[in-house]
Design a protein around this motif. Structure first.
Motif, PDB file in Angstrom:
ATOM      1  N   PHE A   1       0.892  -0.843  -0.055  1.00 31.75           N
ATOM      2  CA  PHE A   1      -0.286   0.278   0.120  1.00 31.75           C
ATOM      3  C   PHE A   1       0.732   1.286  -0.240  1.00 31.75           C
ATOM      4  CE2 PHE A   1      -2.558   3.484   2.256  1.00 31.75           C
ATOM      5  CZ  PHE A   1      -2.801   3.809   1.580  1.00 31.75           C
ATOM      6  N   THR A   2       2.085   1.000   0.603  1.00 32.50           N
ATOM      7  CA  THR A   2       2.790   2.991   0.517  1.00 32.50           C
ATOM      8  C   THR A   2       3.602   2.216  -0.657  1.00 32.50           C
ATOM      9  OG1 THR A   2       3.226   2.011   2.917  1.00 32.50           O
ATOM     10  CG2 THR A   2       4.482   3.302   2.451  1.00 32.50           C
ATOM     11  N   THR A   3       3.766   1.448  -1.252  1.00 37.79           N
ATOM     12  CA  THR A   3       4.445   1.783  -2.142  1.00 37.79           C
ATOM     13  C   THR A   3       4.135   2.301  -3.297  1.00 37.79           C
ATOM     14  OG1 THR A   3       6.190  -0.196  -1.907  1.00 37.79           O
ATOM     15  CG2 THR A   3       6.047  -0.100  -3.716  1.00 37.79           C
ATOM     16  N   GLU A   4       2.438   1.382  -3.025  1.00 40.34           N
ATOM     17  CA  GLU A   4       1.620   2.502  -4.375  1.00 40.34           C
ATOM     18  C   GLU A   4       1.202   3.915  -4.397  1.00 40.34           C
ATOM     19  OE1 GLU A   4      -1.442  -0.477  -5.103  1.00 40.34           O
ATOM     20  OE2 GLU A   4      -0.491  -2.282  -5.716  1.00 40.34           O
ATOM     21  N   ASN A   5       1.962   4.055  -3.181  1.00 39.82           N
ATOM     22  CA  ASN A   5       0.598   5.691  -3.024  1.00 39.82           C
ATOM     23  C   ASN A   5       2.460   6.515  -2.382  1.00 39.82           C
ATOM     24  OD1 ASN A   5      -2.165   5.651  -2.679  1.00 39.82           O
ATOM     25  ND2 ASN A   5      -1.066   3.433  -1.621  1.00 39.82           N
ATOM     26  N   LEU A   6       3.515   5.596  -3.398  1.00 44.42           N
ATOM     27  CA  LEU A   6       4.747   6.482  -2.785  1.00 44.42           C
ATOM     28  C   LEU A   6       4.982   7.788  -3.457  1.00 44.42           C
ATOM     29  CD1 LEU A   6       7.706   4.508  -3.218  1.00 44.42           C
ATOM     30  CD2 LEU A   6       6.846   5.944  -1.612  1.00 44.42           C
ATOM     31  N   LYS A   7       3.960   8.093  -5.487  1.00 46.28           N
ATOM     32  CA  LYS A   7       3.562   9.496  -5.777  1.00 46.28           C
ATOM     33  C   LYS A   7       3.256  10.009  -4.830  1.00 46.28           C
ATOM     34  CE  LYS A   7       0.185   7.868  -8.645  1.00 46.28           C
ATOM     35  NZ  LYS A   7      -0.333   6.248  -7.526  1.00 46.28           N
ATOM     36  N   TYR A   8       2.180   9.998  -4.297  1.00 41.82           N
ATOM     37  CA  TYR A   8       1.554  11.027  -3.550  1.00 41.82           C
ATOM     38  C   TYR A   8       1.736  10.509  -1.635  1.00 41.82           C
ATOM     39  CZ  TYR A   8      -2.478   8.618  -6.381  1.00 41.82           C
ATOM     40  OH  TYR A   8      -3.585   8.186  -7.039  1.00 41.82           O
TER      41      TYR A   8
ATOM     42  N   GLN B   1      13.228  10.220  -3.421  1.00 38.21           N
ATOM     43  CA  GLN B   1      13.529  11.260  -4.166  1.00 38.21           C
ATOM     44  C   GLN B   1      12.209  12.207  -4.461  1.00 38.21           C
ATOM     45  OE1 GLN B   1      16.568  12.166  -3.800  1.00 38.21           O
ATOM     46  NE2 GLN B   1      16.630  10.493  -2.680  1.00 38.21           N
ATOM     47  N   PRO B   2      11.339  12.945  -3.974  1.00 40.64           N
ATOM     48  CA  PRO B   2      10.307  13.456  -5.105  1.00 40.64           C
ATOM     49  C   PRO B   2      10.525  13.863  -6.220  1.00 40.64           C
ATOM     50  CG  PRO B   2      10.380  13.832  -2.318  1.00 40.64           C
ATOM     51  CD  PRO B   2      12.024  12.902  -2.869  1.00 40.64           C
ATOM     52  N   ALA B   3      11.730  14.197  -6.300  1.00 41.50           N
ATOM     53  CA  ALA B   3      12.102  15.256  -7.364  1.00 41.50           C
ATOM     54  C   ALA B   3      12.142  13.821  -8.602  1.00 41.50           C
ATOM     55  CB  ALA B   3      13.360  15.803  -7.669  1.00 41.50           C
ATOM     56  N   SER B   4      12.718  12.777  -8.179  1.00 39.38           N
ATOM     57  CA  SER B   4      12.158  11.547  -9.763  1.00 39.38           C
ATOM     58  C   SER B   4      11.218  11.529 -10.093  1.00 39.38           C
ATOM     59  CB  SER B   4      13.080  10.361  -9.006  1.00 39.38           C
ATOM     60  OG  SER B   4      14.029  10.622  -8.229  1.00 39.38           O
ATOM     61  N   PHE B   5       9.790  11.453  -8.898  1.00 39.41           N
ATOM     62  CA  PHE B   5       8.619  11.225  -9.429  1.00 39.41           C
ATOM     63  C   PHE B   5       7.737  12.566  -9.667  1.00 39.41           C
ATOM     64  CE2 PHE B   5       9.113   8.416  -5.805  1.00 39.41           C
ATOM     65  CZ  PHE B   5       8.197   7.831  -6.303  1.00 39.41           C
ATOM     66  N   LEU B   6       8.273  13.645  -9.944  1.00 37.32           N
ATOM     67  CA  LEU B   6       7.720  15.003 -10.136  1.00 37.32           C
ATOM     68  C   LEU B   6       7.801  15.250 -11.514  1.00 37.32           C
ATOM     69  CD1 LEU B   6       7.656  17.682  -7.742  1.00 37.32           C
ATOM     70  CD2 LEU B   6       5.624  16.093  -7.825  1.00 37.32           C
ATOM     71  N   ALA B   7       9.122  14.798 -11.811  1.00 41.67           N
ATOM     72  CA  ALA B   7      10.098  14.340 -12.953  1.00 41.67           C
ATOM     73  C   ALA B   7       9.167  13.390 -14.142  1.00 41.67           C
ATOM     74  CB  ALA B   7      11.325  14.963 -12.796  1.00 41.67           C
ATOM     75  N   GLY B   8       8.565  12.010 -13.643  1.00 40.92           N
ATOM     76  CA  GLY B   8       7.905  11.368 -14.183  1.00 40.92           C
ATOM     77  C   GLY B   8       9.266  10.390 -14.795  1.00 40.92           C
ATOM     78  N   ARG B   9      10.619  10.287 -13.282  1.00 36.81           N
ATOM     79  CA  ARG B   9      11.601   9.271 -13.398  1.00 36.81           C
ATOM     80  C   ARG B   9      11.211   7.948 -12.250  1.00 36.81           C
ATOM     81  NH1 ARG B   9      14.738  13.718 -14.286  1.00 36.81           N
ATOM     82  NH2 ARG B   9      15.760  13.676 -12.442  1.00 36.81           N
TER      83      ARG B   9
END
Length: 397
Positions: A298-305, A389-397
């Motif tokens: 559950f935590t892994t699938e919601n990392l982007k949030y 690393q929030p930047a990686s998620f926001l950059a789509g990587r």
């Protein structure tokens, strides 16, 4: 932030249900194991609980539990009666004997011989009978003692006391008043059935008078097992026990202390206690496995949030608090579901005479197990949040 955490949890119903199942399973099985342990322990000192009039139990100095008897000389009864503060003291004999049923079958019984004069030690009777039925010659009272199908006698007269081979595979019925048994070549008559407390380990019981027990059991130099003492008014039971020990060199224990001694002996020596511990360990491992994996997924699938929230200014402490809130909600609901299921299952098992007793410590043990499992699952699932690393998620990587 806590509201968002709950919305995230409730939004994924599949994993939410998996988390509840893991915690409810842990709560149920651990509480059940603790209740099974409580049932075993209370049944182990059933003989003591059946004799509330006995303030002090006097026995051989080597006895450590009620089911580990060593007999005394009959003269010790008079020695106990002579101690200051003793209002009454009656004998109690405990022994084992094999009884032959009318069809030739043998069954082992625990024989309990009670005082002839007072009949102290006979439990309540079924069918409105009283302990006075033991005053008839060779009369006994039988009890299942937590067993089932052990007190069966042949249904047909032709199968009772047959000549030649025993009639073992014949229709049977429960023993009733008037039936006969053979103990050491002495025929005894069943005068009724009692409503005694179930034993652990389960075993059929046979109550009779002390004099009858001496006659039907194999000869022994010593037959007296316990002396049941009633304290005089105003005399403390612990004080009286100390007096008896000082005057007789026997072991004297109050009823509560003797119960505790029996429980301690059972914990140290009974293999069934190990079974309860094994059940508890399996529940903890399975509960942690299911809950930990589901919460990690559950935590892994919601990392982007979590990454978006972190980029918007949420601190790592706030994110960890969100995971903790999710774990706490699942722990509370899962514990309640597990306890409720355990209580319902207990009612079913009790109807089948299973040693189940949910005492005060059972829910405490179950709740403690859930807390440990929930803490472990939450700690296991925070690793992805701490390493993201929030930047990686926001950059789509």
């Amino acid at each position: 932030m806590n509201f968002i955490a709950l919305k995230m949890l409730l939004g994924d119903r599949t994993k939410y249900a998996g988390l509840l199942f893991g915690i409810a399973f842990t709560s149920f099985l651990v509480t059940f194991a603790a209740s099974y342990f409580g049932g075993m322990m209370t049944r182990s000192f059933a003989l003591i609980a059946e004799n509330p009039m006995a303030d002090v139990w006097v026995m051989d100095a080597a006895i450590v539990a009620v089911d580990r008897p060593i007999n005394l000389p009959m003269a010790d009864l008079s020695r106990v009666r002579s101690v200051e503060g003793v209002q009454a003291a009656v004998p109690l004999a405990v022994a084992q004997a094999d009884a032959r049923f009318p069809n030739g079958r043998f069954q082992s019984f625990q024989v309990i011989g009670v005082d002839d004069a007072t009949l102290t030690g006979v439990p309540s009777m079924n069918g409105g009978a009283t302990a006075a039925v033991l005053r008839s010659p060779d009369a006994v009272i039988v009890d299942a003692g937590g067993t089932s199908g052990k007190l069966e006698t042949p249904l047909l007269k032709a199968d009772q006391w047959p000549r030649g081979r025993p009639h073992l595979d014949v229709p049977t019925r429960p023993l009733i008043a008037g039936d006969e048994l053979l103990i050491n070549d002495t025929r005894v008559r069943v005068a009724g059935q009692s409503d005694a407390l179930p034993r652990f380990p389960p075993r059929p019981l046979l109550f009779t008078t002390y004099s009858t027990a001496e006659r039907i059991l194999l000869p022994e130099r010593r037959r007296l097992t316990f002396v049941l003492v009633t304290a005089a008014p105003g005399v403390d039971a612990h004080t009286l026990a100390a007096r008896i020990e000082a005057a007789t060199d026997l072991r004297a224990r109050t009823s509560d202390d003797f119960k505790a001694d029996t429980v301690h002996w059972m914990i140290a020596n009974s293999e069934d206690v190990g079974d309860a511990v094994t059940m508890l360990s399996i529940a903890m491992l399975v509960g942690f496995g299911v809950t930990g994996v589901m919460m990690f997924m559950f935590t892994t699938e919601n990392l982007k949030y979590y990454a978006v929230l972190n980029a918007m200014g949420a601190t790592t402490r706030s994110l960890l608090m969100m995971i903790s809130v999710q774990a706490i909600l699942c722990a509370l609901l899962g514990t309640g579901l597990g306890l409720g299921l355990c209580a319902l299952a207990g009612r079913v098992f009790v109807s089948f005479d299973f040693p189940f007793r949910m005492m005060w410590f059972a829910p405490v043990v179950g709740g403690t197990a859930v807390v440990l499992v929930s803490i472990g699952a939450a700690a296991f699932s925070v690793r992805p949040v701490l390493k993201m690393q929030p930047a990686s998620f926001l950059a789509g990587r």
